[in-house]
Write an enzyme that holds these catalytic residues in place. Structure first.
Site, PDB file in Angstrom:
ATOM      1  N   ARG A 272      11.737  -3.612  -7.330  1.00  0.00           N
ATOM      2  CA  ARG A 272      10.392  -3.218  -7.765  1.00  0.00           C
ATOM      3  C   ARG A 272      10.474  -2.828  -9.235  1.00  0.00           C
ATOM      4  NH1 ARG A 272       7.237  -1.442  -3.572  1.00  0.00           N
ATOM      5  NH2 ARG A 272       5.545  -1.925  -4.988  1.00  0.00           N
TER       6      ARG A 272
ATOM      7  N   PRO B 115       0.829  -1.209   0.000  1.00  0.00           N
ATOM      8  CA  PRO B 115       0.000   0.000   0.000  1.00  0.00           C
ATOM      9  C   PRO B 115       0.864   1.259   0.000  1.00  0.00           C
ATOM     10  CG  PRO B 115      -0.439  -1.350   1.949  1.00  0.00           C
ATOM     11  CD  PRO B 115       0.701  -1.976   1.221  1.00  0.00           C
ATOM     12  N   GLU B 116       0.381   2.299  -0.644  1.00  0.00           N
ATOM     13  CA  GLU B 116       1.097   3.572  -0.626  1.00  0.00           C
ATOM     14  C   GLU B 116       0.520   4.443   0.491  1.00  0.00           C
ATOM     15  OE1 GLU B 116       2.460   5.099  -4.232  1.00  0.00           O
ATOM     16  OE2 GLU B 116       2.400   3.174  -5.239  1.00  0.00           O
TER      17      GLU B 116
ATOM     18  N   ASN C  70       5.420   2.593  -5.440  1.00  0.00           N
ATOM     19  CA  ASN C  70       5.820   2.335  -6.814  1.00  0.00           C
ATOM     20  C   ASN C  70       4.968   3.063  -7.849  1.00  0.00           C
ATOM     21  OD1 ASN C  70       7.807   1.050  -8.211  1.00  0.00           O
ATOM     22  ND2 ASN C  70       6.582  -0.778  -8.634  1.00  0.00           N
TER      23      ASN C  70
ATOM     24  N   ARG D 120      13.312   8.239  11.477  1.00  0.00           N
ATOM     25  CA  ARG D 120      13.874   7.540  10.310  1.00  0.00           C
ATOM     26  C   ARG D 120      13.121   7.868   9.032  1.00  0.00           C
ATOM     27  NH1 ARG D 120      13.381   2.311  13.262  1.00  0.00           N
ATOM     28  NH2 ARG D 120      15.156   2.184  14.678  1.00  0.00           N
TER      29      ARG D 120
ATOM     30  N   LYS E 151       4.074   5.203   5.548  1.00  0.00           N
ATOM     31  CA  LYS E 151       3.365   3.921   5.555  1.00  0.00           C
ATOM     32  C   LYS E 151       3.167   3.381   6.965  1.00  0.00           C
ATOM     33  CE  LYS E 151       5.082   3.042   0.924  1.00  0.00           C
ATOM     34  NZ  LYS E 151       5.868   2.194   0.018  1.00  0.00           N
TER      35      LYS E 151
END
Ligand code: ZN
Length: 269
Positions: free
Chosen positions: A252, A2-3, A162, A121, A52
């Site tokens: 990817r 998932p984005e 992606n 991060r 995410k």
């Protein structure tokens, strides 16, 4: 995977369904049993998303951190909830709805300090109104890898996956192999503005559409499969009909129209 818009949508939906009153929490699978026992009957005070990563904030400072990874997902039910599948790591039951988390990479209780470590991060998230694009630009300036690879690095930009990666480079005519450090400020600002607009709209519309309705010939709400992207999962470029090149970029698929996105120094065939 998932984005970011999907995670922000989950945060909003979970807040709508569950926040403000006590919820029942359980872990039918058992891997989150201790956390669930601690949370059961507490009030979910709010939710938050960064890239995410999803956070559920419960009364008395208890925070659940969730990262769906490649295979995690939430199932939603109207209450009363059905019998949970035995892979359900984290179940929340509210008055009207319930949701079951399965297959996630992370589902854990964190302290405030541990949450800060997770956030430290991550690069700025274009969906968040507190995002600082200067940090993302500075991070890109320090990277000699291709911009396509750098955009997927969550330390540079949080939440871009992606599809947005392939499409945002396409609409700005940038080849994924352009060194990240070679992207000038003006082009970065344009790219950032596009991501902000697309990803926030993605939260509202619950889907990714990057194509312009005037080019497709129908409104976004009526676009069909295959009409919602220019190069992502396309054989030919929706704009110029050239072949779309697909290649493995750090595990990817990258998609690029080398006519619309020439590498500087090369001439499109
Ligand atoms: Zn093209």
């Amino acid at each position: 995977m998932p984005e970011g818009h999907t995670i922000h949508r989950l945060a909003r939906d979970h807040a709508t369904w569950f926040a403000g009153s006590p919820v029942r929490v359980s872990s039918p699978q058992g891997r989150f049993a201790d956390g669930a026992a601690l949370l059961d009957g507490r009030i979910l005070e709010g939710t938050d998303a960064h890239g995410k990563h999803l956070f559920h904030r419960y009364a008395d400072g208890q925070i659940v951190h969730i990262h769906l990874g490649l295979f995690g997902r939430f199932f939603v039910h109207d209450s009363p909830a059905p019998v949970a599948r035995d892979t359900t790591r984290y179940r929340i039951v509210g008055p009207e709805r319930s949701t079951d988390l399965v297959g996630a990479t992370a589902c854990e209780l964190l302290t405030d300090d541990e949450v800060e470590i997770v956030l430290a991060r991550l690069g700025p998230d274009p969906i968040r109104t507190d995002a600082d694009p200067d940090r993302a630009f500075a991070a890109l300036q320090r990277r000699s890898v291709g911009i396509g690879r750098a955009l997927m690095d969550q330390k540079v930009l949080a939440g871009v996956g992606n599809v947005y990666r392939a499409e945002v480079l396409f609409v700005h005519g940038i080849h994924p192999e352009l060194p990240a450090s070679a992207l000038g400020r003006e082009r970065f600002d344009a790219l950032w503005a596009t991501l902000v607009a697309w990803m926030r709209r993605g939260v509202r519309e619950r889907r990714i559409i990057t194509t312009d309705p005037s080019e497709i010939g129908r409104p976004r709400s009526r676009m069909r499969r295959g009409e919602t992207t220019y190069v992502y999962r396309q054989q030919v470029c929706r704009r110029c009909d050239s072949d779309v090149r697909r290649y493995d970029l750090a595990g990817r698929w990258a998609y690029v129209c080398e006519s619309c996105q020439p590498l500087p120094g090369t001439v499109a065939a």
